[in-house]
Design an enzyme around this catalytic site. Structure first.
Site, PDB file in Angstrom:
ATOM      1  N   ASP A  28       4.683  16.139 -23.027  1.00 31.86           N
ATOM      2  CA  ASP A  28       6.142  16.184 -23.203  1.00 31.86           C
ATOM      3  C   ASP A  28       6.615  15.238 -24.310  1.00 31.86           C
ATOM      4  OD1 ASP A  28       8.683  17.076 -22.625  1.00 31.86           O
ATOM      5  OD2 ASP A  28       9.026  15.613 -21.029  1.00 31.86           O
ATOM      6  N   HIS A  45       6.312  20.298 -32.237  1.00 34.34           N
ATOM      7  CA  HIS A  45       5.321  21.136 -31.538  1.00 34.34           C
ATOM      8  C   HIS A  45       4.034  21.253 -32.360  1.00 34.34           C
ATOM      9  CE1 HIS A  45       8.239  21.967 -28.538  1.00 34.34           C
ATOM     10  NE2 HIS A  45       8.983  22.776 -29.256  1.00 34.34           N
ATOM     11  N   LEU A 139     -17.001  20.551 -20.794  1.00 31.80           N
ATOM     12  CA  LEU A 139     -15.626  20.384 -20.321  1.00 31.80           C
ATOM     13  C   LEU A 139     -14.987  21.734 -19.982  1.00 31.80           C
ATOM     14  CD1 LEU A 139     -12.970  18.563 -20.145  1.00 31.80           C
ATOM     15  CD2 LEU A 139     -12.535  19.333 -22.492  1.00 31.80           C
TER      16      LEU A 139
HETATM   17  C1  IPE Z   1       7.339  20.360 -18.997  1.00 24.06           C
HETATM   18  O1  IPE Z   1       8.166  19.858 -19.960  1.00 24.06           O
HETATM   19  C2  IPE Z   1       6.614  21.578 -19.497  1.00 24.06           C
HETATM   20  C3  IPE Z   1       5.595  21.341 -20.516  1.00 24.06           C
HETATM   21  C4  IPE Z   1       5.205  20.174 -20.954  1.00 24.06           C
HETATM   22  C5  IPE Z   1       4.975  22.539 -21.047  1.00 24.06           C
HETATM   23  P1  IPE Z   1       9.714  20.244 -20.066  1.00 24.06           P
HETATM   24  O2  IPE Z   1      10.236  19.488 -21.227  1.00 24.06           O
HETATM   25  O3  IPE Z   1       9.882  21.710 -20.076  1.00 24.06           O
HETATM   26  O4  IPE Z   1      10.282  19.664 -18.698  1.00 24.06           O
HETATM   27  P2  IPE Z   1      11.766  19.233 -18.302  1.00 24.06           P
HETATM   28  O5  IPE Z   1      12.667  20.398 -18.621  1.00 24.06           O
HETATM   29  O6  IPE Z   1      12.104  18.041 -19.128  1.00 24.06           O
HETATM   30  O7  IPE Z   1      11.687  18.893 -16.856  1.00 24.06           O
HETATM   31  C1  IPE Z   2       6.895  19.469 -24.818  1.00 27.32           C
HETATM   32  O1  IPE Z   2       7.871  18.915 -25.641  1.00 27.32           O
HETATM   33  C2  IPE Z   2       6.512  20.870 -25.232  1.00 27.32           C
HETATM   34  C3  IPE Z   2       6.930  21.919 -24.306  1.00 27.32           C
HETATM   35  C4  IPE Z   2       7.668  21.753 -23.237  1.00 27.32           C
HETATM   36  C5  IPE Z   2       6.509  23.270 -24.607  1.00 27.32           C
HETATM   37  P1  IPE Z   2       9.409  19.251 -25.498  1.00 27.32           P
HETATM   38  O2  IPE Z   2       9.712  20.420 -26.367  1.00 27.32           O
HETATM   39  O3  IPE Z   2       9.794  19.396 -24.077  1.00 27.32           O
HETATM   40  O4  IPE Z   2      10.050  17.934 -26.122  1.00 27.32           O
HETATM   41  P2  IPE Z   2      11.318  17.140 -25.592  1.00 27.32           P
HETATM   42  O5  IPE Z   2      11.099  16.868 -24.139  1.00 27.32           O
HETATM   43  O6  IPE Z   2      12.502  18.026 -25.820  1.00 27.32           O
HETATM   44  O7  IPE Z   2      11.351  15.908 -26.408  1.00 27.32           O
HETATM   45 MG    MG Z   3      10.447  18.130 -22.648  1.00 23.33          MG
END
Ligand code: IPE
Ligand code: IPE
Ligand code: MG
Length: 259
Positions: A28, A45, A139
């Site tokens: 995240d 990303h 793995l």
């Molecule tokens: C969780 O992250 C999903 C992934 C890392 C793929 P999100 O960014 O979607 O989660 P919330 O919305 O902050 O809970």
């Molecule tokens: C994690 O990063 C990737 C996915 C959830 C696919 P985010 O896109 O949630 O990044 P933040 O949380 O908005 O910073």
């Molecule tokens: Mg996120």
């Protein structure tokens, strides 16, 4: 000495438990990483995929048996269309570009999450990654894609209910084991350690059933900054945890690992 051997020796010498067999990552913070640099979320990303490559390499070196990565949640479809498209594109490119190297490194790829509602080309790609690597013994990289733990549990319960309706099993036979056996993770051990980056301290519908006795480490760094040092720091914190599983004391280490 390899870093993995060193870590194993250090944890054994201190008597602080075995290294984790299964590490799960909630990757995240890509969006915030990009925003902090005035870049589009897509760039976060893209850099996140590079961090994923580092995580896989570290898991191999540290002799972790299972690495599960949360790459796209069932709820992530509600993001703007362009962002969803860019995430699907990155998954596509990751498998296309990295599958040969993963295979060469003896990595077995598994995918968890709902498949039925995916576009055929994405479904085919995921199937190909699993099929090409199914004979590998190193793995196991578990990719959670279009994954939601509540949906996974609901699907398992529905399958069991159908078996009851057909008279194949008795309602009394439904137990923890039979529910586990109907989850996407049926043949994968529960995670020992779940690491979430970005400072958020929540599961966001990840492995709710399987995480019953997992240890959690929440790192303040954003996912694109994740590296081997962050993985080692999380494992060292894990190694100091006292896992009790409801008992008074942690289960004793085996004679072999304690020697
Ligand atoms: C969780 O992250 C999903 C992934 C890392 C793929 P999100 O960014 O979607 O989660 P919330 O919305 O902050 O809970
Ligand atoms: C994690 O990063 C990737 C996915 C959830 C696919 P985010 O896109 O949630 O990044 P933040 O949380 O908005 O910073
Ligand atoms: Mg996120």
């Amino acid at each position: 000495m390899a870093e993995g051997d060193f870590l194993e020796m250090a944890t054994t010498a201190l008597g602080i438990g075995a290294p984790p067999r299964h590490v799960a990552l909630i990757m995240d913070g890509n969006g915030r990483w990009a925003a902090a640099r005035g870049l589009p979320r897509f760039e976060g990303h893209r850099r996140g995929v590079e961090a994923l490559r580092r995580a896989v390499r570290a898991a191999i070196d540290l002799k972790i048996s299972y690495l599960t990565v949360y790459s796209f949640s069932a709820e992530n479809w509600s993001r703007p269309r362009e962002e969803v498209q860019s995430l699907l594109g990155l998954l596509h490119r990751f498998i296309r570009n990295d599958l040969a190297e993963l295979h060469a490194n003896n990595v077995r790829v598994r995918v968890i999450g709902a498949r039925s509602d995916l576009a055929p080309e994405i479904g085919d790609l995921l199937r190909e990654a699993e099929q090409v690597t199914q004979g590998n013994s190193g793995l196991t990289l578990v990719v959670a894609f279009n994954y939601g733990a509540r949906q996974e549990i609901a699907t398992a319960v529905r399958a069991l209910a159908e078996m009851v309706a057909k008279g194949e099993i008795a309602p009394e036979s439904i137990d923890v084991e039979s529910i586990s056996a109907h989850l996407d993770t049926a043949d994968i051990p529960d995670p020992d350690l779940i690491i979430r980056t970005s400072g958020e301290q929540r599961l966001s519908n990840f492995l709710l059933w399987q995480a019953a006795y997992a240890e959690f480490v929440f790192l303040p760094i954003l996912w694109p900054d994740f590296d081997r040092a962050a993985m080692i720091a999380a494992i060292q914190e894990y190694a100091h945890r006292d896992r009790r599983f409801g008992r008074v004391e942690a289960p004793r280490r085996s004679a072999k690992t304690a020697s």
